[in-house]
Design a protein around this motif. Sequence first.
Motif, PDB file in Angstrom:
ATOM      1  N   LEU A 140      -7.085 -37.257  11.099  1.00  0.00           N
ATOM      2  CA  LEU A 140      -6.964 -38.566  11.738  1.00  0.00           C
ATOM      3  C   LEU A 140      -8.106 -39.496  11.340  1.00  0.00           C
ATOM      4  O   LEU A 140      -7.911 -40.704  11.206  1.00  0.00           O
ATOM      5  CB  LEU A 140      -6.895 -38.401  13.253  1.00  0.00           C
ATOM      6  CG  LEU A 140      -5.682 -37.614  13.756  1.00  0.00           C
ATOM      7  CD1 LEU A 140      -5.734 -37.430  15.255  1.00  0.00           C
ATOM      8  CD2 LEU A 140      -4.385 -38.306  13.358  1.00  0.00           C
ATOM      9  N   ALA A 141      -9.294 -38.926  11.127  1.00  0.00           N
ATOM     10  CA  ALA A 141     -10.406 -39.743  10.629  1.00  0.00           C
ATOM     11  C   ALA A 141     -10.113 -40.239   9.219  1.00  0.00           C
ATOM     12  O   ALA A 141     -10.403 -41.397   8.877  1.00  0.00           O
ATOM     13  CB  ALA A 141     -11.703 -38.941  10.659  1.00  0.00           C
ATOM     14  N   ALA A 142      -9.526 -39.388   8.388  1.00  0.00           N
ATOM     15  CA  ALA A 142      -9.173 -39.793   7.032  1.00  0.00           C
ATOM     16  C   ALA A 142      -8.102 -40.881   7.050  1.00  0.00           C
ATOM     17  O   ALA A 142      -8.187 -41.870   6.310  1.00  0.00           O
ATOM     18  CB  ALA A 142      -8.670 -38.584   6.241  1.00  0.00           C
ATOM     19  N   SER A 143      -7.094 -40.714   7.877  1.00  0.00           N
ATOM     20  CA  SER A 143      -5.997 -41.674   7.942  1.00  0.00           C
ATOM     21  C   SER A 143      -6.479 -43.059   8.345  1.00  0.00           C
ATOM     22  O   SER A 143      -5.869 -44.061   7.985  1.00  0.00           O
ATOM     23  CB  SER A 143      -4.941 -41.176   8.935  1.00  0.00           C
ATOM     24  OG  SER A 143      -3.813 -42.022   8.954  1.00  0.00           O
ATOM     25  N   SER A 144      -7.606 -43.119   9.084  1.00  0.00           N
ATOM     26  CA  SER A 144      -8.125 -44.387   9.610  1.00  0.00           C
ATOM     27  C   SER A 144      -9.311 -44.937   8.829  1.00  0.00           C
ATOM     28  O   SER A 144      -9.884 -45.950   9.232  1.00  0.00           O
ATOM     29  CB  SER A 144      -8.550 -44.184  11.073  1.00  0.00           C
ATOM     30  OG  SER A 144      -7.484 -43.693  11.849  1.00  0.00           O
ATOM     31  N   VAL A 161      -8.895 -41.804   2.185  1.00  0.00           N
ATOM     32  CA  VAL A 161      -9.199 -43.023   2.936  1.00  0.00           C
ATOM     33  C   VAL A 161      -7.930 -43.493   3.643  1.00  0.00           C
ATOM     34  O   VAL A 161      -6.903 -42.808   3.642  1.00  0.00           O
ATOM     35  CB  VAL A 161      -9.764 -44.127   2.006  1.00  0.00           C
ATOM     36  CG1 VAL A 161     -11.128 -43.741   1.469  1.00  0.00           C
ATOM     37  CG2 VAL A 161      -8.795 -44.432   0.867  1.00  0.00           C
ATOM     38  N   ASP A 162      -8.013 -44.670   4.217  1.00  0.00           N
ATOM     39  CA  ASP A 162      -6.974 -45.253   5.075  1.00  0.00           C
ATOM     40  C   ASP A 162      -5.560 -45.102   4.505  1.00  0.00           C
ATOM     41  O   ASP A 162      -5.263 -45.560   3.401  1.00  0.00           O
ATOM     42  CB  ASP A 162      -7.299 -46.734   5.254  1.00  0.00           C
ATOM     43  CG  ASP A 162      -6.447 -47.428   6.285  1.00  0.00           C
ATOM     44  OD1 ASP A 162      -5.561 -46.782   6.871  1.00  0.00           O
ATOM     45  OD2 ASP A 162      -6.678 -48.626   6.506  1.00  0.00           O
ATOM     46  N   GLY A 163      -4.676 -44.494   5.285  1.00  0.00           N
ATOM     47  CA  GLY A 163      -3.294 -44.332   4.853  1.00  0.00           C
ATOM     48  C   GLY A 163      -2.541 -45.631   4.691  1.00  0.00           C
ATOM     49  O   GLY A 163      -1.532 -45.684   3.984  1.00  0.00           O
TER      50      GLY A 163
END
Length: 286
Positions: A140-144, A161-163
């Motif tokens: 979730l940190a990676a997606s954001s 990084v951000d999805g």
Amino acid sequence: MTVAFALSGGGNLGPMQAGSMLGLMEAGIEPDLYVGTSVGALNAAFLATRPGVEGARTLVEAWTALRRTHAFRVNVVAMMAGFIGFRDHLIRTERFRALIRRWVEVERIEDSPTPFGATATDALSGEPVLLRAGDAVDALAASSAIPGIFPPVRIQGQWLVDGSLSAGCPVLQAQAMGADEVYLITTATAPRLAPPRGTVALAMNSVSLITARASREQLLAAQRQALRTGGRIYVVPSAEPAAPSPFDFSKSAALAEAAHACTKEWLANAPQPLEGTPAPSGERPR
């Protein structure tokens, strides 16, 4: 038929998705799986571990109680270090990671009672990455992780990084997870009359503008996929409020309430799937 909720990104507009999902669930529409991008991934993970109408109400309450300091700590020294090149980000994510641990009731994605996935972007290739297993906080940190604002996250040898950069509209990912019927829940706001003020706000708005065209193309590709397989895609309308400042969480209750009302009105008017996706004449969402 396998039903999915696909949730876009949107930062502090996340309570809009909470209100929309509450309206859907109150009407008896509950997903078999979730997939989300950025804040949509956080919302997806929250509800995947707290299913049903009560879970959706709890998510609205969580957003209503949330304030910036609960999720982010702005440190001027750290930001300056980022600006002059000593760091690859401006804002540290310890508090955000702590928030994820409070909101998501599993440590690993695959342990969730309801399946969920989080989208991220490979920072080197730009390709979308669908995370369906592994550490939930890291995913979730990676997606954001908006590039330059938040630090990238290394997962299984990839810097992520951000999805939103590659899968701002994660309908294709929902289909890849096995969904036949997808409800796309966005955080669209009213058109801006002027650029946002502040470095971070301008950067985040620029990311949204850049990714909007790609998201439309991805949605068209998902429509074609649904047409081939007999699936359906519903785009849940947004109430389109004025966009708040990116770190202003004081409007969460109003955002959730407006989205809830908009979704209930949409459902009352017998919504149809996107043009080009098959559905029996007159059939409403179940």
